[in-house]
Design an enzyme around this catalytic site. Structure first.
Site, PDB file in Angstrom:
ATOM      1  N   HIS A 190       0.601  -0.704  -0.181  1.00 41.43           N
ATOM      2  CA  HIS A 190      -0.044   0.301   0.279  1.00 41.43           C
ATOM      3  C   HIS A 190       1.121   1.379  -0.327  1.00 41.43           C
ATOM      4  O   HIS A 190       0.252   2.210  -0.515  1.00 41.43           O
ATOM      5  CB  HIS A 190      -0.990   0.109   1.193  1.00 41.43           C
ATOM      6  CG  HIS A 190      -2.472  -0.768   0.707  1.00 41.43           C
ATOM      7  ND1 HIS A 190      -3.024  -0.935   0.127  1.00 41.43           N
ATOM      8  CD2 HIS A 190      -2.904  -1.532   2.118  1.00 41.43           C
ATOM      9  CE1 HIS A 190      -3.693  -1.583  -0.180  1.00 41.43           C
ATOM     10  NE2 HIS A 190      -3.613  -1.848   1.343  1.00 41.43           N
ATOM     11  N   ARG A 297      -8.577  -7.686 -10.291  1.00 43.97           N
ATOM     12  CA  ARG A 297      -8.273  -9.077  -8.953  1.00 43.97           C
ATOM     13  C   ARG A 297      -9.592  -9.107  -7.891  1.00 43.97           C
ATOM     14  O   ARG A 297      -9.748  -8.322  -7.262  1.00 43.97           O
ATOM     15  CB  ARG A 297      -6.571  -8.655  -8.434  1.00 43.97           C
ATOM     16  CG  ARG A 297      -5.709  -8.419  -9.399  1.00 43.97           C
ATOM     17  CD  ARG A 297      -4.587  -7.887  -8.241  1.00 43.97           C
ATOM     18  NE  ARG A 297      -3.255  -7.425  -9.209  1.00 43.97           N
ATOM     19  CZ  ARG A 297      -3.241  -6.185  -9.447  1.00 43.97           C
ATOM     20  NH1 ARG A 297      -4.079  -4.702  -9.182  1.00 43.97           N
ATOM     21  NH2 ARG A 297      -2.376  -5.817 -10.443  1.00 43.97           N
ATOM     22  N   GLU A 435      -0.184 -17.515 -18.557  1.00 47.43           N
ATOM     23  CA  GLU A 435       1.238 -16.879 -17.328  1.00 47.43           C
ATOM     24  C   GLU A 435       2.045 -18.288 -17.441  1.00 47.43           C
ATOM     25  O   GLU A 435       2.753 -18.146 -16.596  1.00 47.43           O
ATOM     26  CB  GLU A 435      -0.032 -16.444 -16.455  1.00 47.43           C
ATOM     27  CG  GLU A 435      -0.823 -17.040 -15.962  1.00 47.43           C
ATOM     28  CD  GLU A 435      -1.118 -16.499 -14.469  1.00 47.43           C
ATOM     29  OE1 GLU A 435      -0.993 -15.442 -14.294  1.00 47.43           O
ATOM     30  OE2 GLU A 435      -2.932 -17.265 -14.357  1.00 47.43           O
ATOM     31  N   ASP A 459       4.123 -14.310 -13.997  1.00 48.37           N
ATOM     32  CA  ASP A 459       4.256 -14.972 -13.704  1.00 48.37           C
ATOM     33  C   ASP A 459       5.234 -15.486 -15.429  1.00 48.37           C
ATOM     34  O   ASP A 459       5.573 -17.242 -14.978  1.00 48.37           O
ATOM     35  CB  ASP A 459       3.067 -15.706 -13.159  1.00 48.37           C
ATOM     36  CG  ASP A 459       3.039 -15.581 -12.105  1.00 48.37           C
ATOM     37  OD1 ASP A 459       3.836 -15.441 -11.178  1.00 48.37           O
ATOM     38  OD2 ASP A 459       1.389 -16.150 -11.664  1.00 48.37           O
ATOM     39  N   ARG A 469      11.702 -13.894  -8.399  1.00 48.79           N
ATOM     40  CA  ARG A 469      12.069 -12.528  -8.499  1.00 48.79           C
ATOM     41  C   ARG A 469      12.435 -11.906  -7.155  1.00 48.79           C
ATOM     42  O   ARG A 469      12.607 -10.328  -6.512  1.00 48.79           O
ATOM     43  CB  ARG A 469      11.240 -11.728  -9.299  1.00 48.79           C
ATOM     44  CG  ARG A 469       9.476 -11.596  -9.411  1.00 48.79           C
ATOM     45  CD  ARG A 469       9.381 -10.800 -10.471  1.00 48.79           C
ATOM     46  NE  ARG A 469       7.063 -10.715  -9.585  1.00 48.79           N
ATOM     47  CZ  ARG A 469       6.912  -9.779  -9.978  1.00 48.79           C
ATOM     48  NH1 ARG A 469       6.978  -8.758 -10.983  1.00 48.79           N
ATOM     49  NH2 ARG A 469       5.327  -9.895  -9.454  1.00 48.79           N
ATOM     50  N   CYS A 506      -1.501  -8.014 -19.720  1.00 51.88           N
ATOM     51  CA  CYS A 506      -1.739  -7.312 -18.546  1.00 51.88           C
ATOM     52  C   CYS A 506      -1.395  -7.421 -16.758  1.00 51.88           C
ATOM     53  O   CYS A 506      -0.436  -6.974 -16.061  1.00 51.88           O
ATOM     54  CB  CYS A 506      -2.926  -7.983 -17.512  1.00 51.88           C
ATOM     55  SG  CYS A 506      -2.906  -9.890 -16.960  1.00 51.88           S
TER      56      CYS A 506
END
Length: 558
Positions: A190, A297, A435, A459, A469, A506
């Site tokens: 955040h 999401r 992905e 992904d 990563r 995306c």
């Protein structure tokens, strides 16, 4: 002068005097048994502490505009504080175990936060800090523990800290903060999201930064390069002042692209969509000129719950809100993409001890393993479909049989809605995220059974290269421009084109200038990104002809 390397969390550059947040003193959580007759009094103390924190949040919200992204976060905190499932678990533990409320609350918060951290999902892992933060405020009230007031941070400061709590980010909307320099924090935290929203440069992963800097030290934060420069010399200061001036001019030029269509210099049209994580962010997407939502999401619906499935009505209202906000613009909503054994825990979904959750029971695998989760979500989605232009997206598809099974479940859901006389759109497109290497290499098989493709480059890169990563030891090997990754992208795009189905991107590649140039040349015409990046990508595309983009991309593939 000392250059400290880190990781970019929000682009831009800032110069200011450092303000080092003091290390948070460790709360000493008392642990002792209580007699049964004291349970009511302990619970009243908890209720009173929650009420105080809710009042503080309400005061913060009163200071924020309705369009302010920070509202979304504090409203989520309000939901967490009032979550009947989690609160019920705390109360049950208090009554059954008969430990003092501070210890009971600390134990339950840590249990849930650990599930989020172990979910195998970066977004949900970052949310573990949120539940610790908001109920940490409750603990502070229970313990009368208030060591530091964030309001002490002055205008124009560079905030330096080991970590920054989400609740402390209220200062970002109150002060003209020059930058953030943190040791901990992720690019999907955040703090990072808010820094991007407010245009505050932020760098995380700065090893021991708080111990190297003193309050008042001159500090440059370079969120573009991912570094902090301590006590810069005059030449460096002068150079950065010029860079900042140029950056400000550039941001002004972006304003003219906000409400213009995305297109190349020779008129080739592109469609730029937004990635969002809550219904409220749809309004921000509109303000930035988004053509629609490319990725919504749905994990946020489950993050504050300790059981599954989340109710159909709760989901329906969230989906309806986004669709109504976007009007006729397409809204792609992704079904639950989380590691079920770590995130959801009920008698119907037992805890599993997965050593590698990224390879385990997550995303569509979870939904098919526990199909009632998928049925409930599909019912909510189809109910909401009459309020806008809905598209349903399935994550982590690796096999044609998965698509066929889900379409069968969808037909069953539609039949049940008809029986209940509930209106819905029967023609809602169902597409998949590509992905994994399996999906990319068999895109020709999957395309005839999919209404659209969406390339999840994060992904796809991770799985293709076998690189985590988030692991600093191997992170340098994570390369979205690796030839293997680019060829998988190109194969997927070609297969989609052959079957005449839309293909979008995306992942993070969709929001970066250098990668958009490659993707555009490969044939991608739909990109979904952080809302704030939409004007940037519009400006980037406007500088090239489609022929130039194709030439650049071709050189990258060989």
């Amino acid at each position: 002068m000392n250059v400290i390397l880190g990781i970019s969390a929000a682009s831009g550059m800032g110069i200011g005097k450092a303000f080092v947040l003091p290390e948070e003193k460790e709360r000493i959580i008392p642990q002792h048994r209580i007699p049964k007759e004291d349970v009511a009094e302990e619970w009243k103390r908890f209720d009173d502490a929650v009420e105080i924190v809710q009042k503080q949040i309400k005061e913060h919200l009163a200071e924020l505009d309705h369009e302010n992204l920070q509202r979304v976060i504090f409203e989520t905190y309000q939901l967490m504080l009032g979550d009947p499932v989690f609160i019920g678990e705390v109360k049950d533990a208090l009554e059954q175990d008969l430990y003092n409320i501070e210890y009971t609350l600390d134990r339950k918060v840590e249990e849930y936060a650990e599930r989020l951290r172990s979910s195998g999902n970066d977004y949900l892992a970052e949310r573990s800090h949120d539940i610790e933060d908001v109920f940490g405020k409750v603990q502070d009230e229970l313990l009368n523990f208030h060591p530091f007031d964030i309001e002490q941070v002055p205008d124009g400061a560079v905030i330096v800290a080991h970590a920054m709590k989400t609740s402390d980010t209220v200062i970002l909307s109150k002060r003209k903060i020059a930058g953030l320099a943190l040791t901990e924090g992720g690019v999907s935290s955040h703090v990072a999201i808010l820094a991007k929203s407010y245009g505050i440069p932020a760098v995380v992963g700065l090893a021991n930064i708080a111990s190297q800097v003193s309050t008042g030290d001159e500090l440059i934060v370079d969120g573009t390069l991912g570094e902090a420069i301590l006590l810069p010399d005059e030449k460096t200061l002068s150079d950065y002042r010029e860079k900042i001036k140029s950056e400000e001019q550039y941001l002004k030029t972006l304003l003219k692209f906000k409400n213009k269509p995305a297109q190349t210099n020779d008129g080739t049209r592109f469609y730029l969509y937004a990635n969002i994580g809550t219904p409220e962010e749809a309004q921000i997407a509109l303000e930035q000129g988004a053509d629609g939502i490319g990725l919504f999401r749905t994990e946020f619906l489950f993050m504050s719950k300790n059981q599954a499935p989340v109710s159909e009505e709760t989901q329906f209202l969230a989906y309806k809100q986004v669709l109504e906000t976007m009007g006729d613009r397409p809204v792609t909503i992704r079904t639950l993409d989380a590691g079920g054994d770590k995130l959801l825990s009920t008698k119907d979904i037992p805890q599993l001890n997965e050593k590698n959750p990224l390879m385990g029971l997550r995303a569509i695998r979870l939904s098919l393993f526990y199909p009632q989760i998928l049925r409930t979500q599909l019912r909510a989605l189809y109910r909401a479909s009459v309020y806008g232009n809905l598209r349903i997206m399935l994550p982590l598809i690796t096999d044609l049989a998965q698509i066929d099974t889900i379409r069968g479940i969808a037909r069953g859901v539609q039949m049940s809605l008809k029986e209940d006389n509930i209106p819905f759109r029967e023609d809602v497109p169902i597409g998949i995220m590509v992905e994994t290497a399996a999906a990319a290499l068999t895109a020709d098989v999957l395309a005839p059974h999919s209404d659209f493709f969406s390339l999840g480059t994060n992904d796809l890169t991770q799985y293709t290269l076998g690189v985590d990563r988030e692991n600093p030891a191997v992170a340098p090997l994570y390369n979205e421009f690796h030839l293997a990754v680019l060829r998988m992208l190109q194969n997927t795009i070609n297969c989609a084109k052959k079957e005449d189905i839309p293909v979008s991107v995306c992942g993070e590649m969709a929001g970066r200038k250098e990668s958009v140039i490659i993707l555009a040349g490969m044939g991608v015409r739909m990109l979904s990104m952080s809302p704030k990046q939409i004007p940037v990508i519009k400006e980037t595309l406007s500088q090239f002809t489609i022929t130039e983009l194709k030439n650049i991309s071709t050189r990258s593939l060989f």
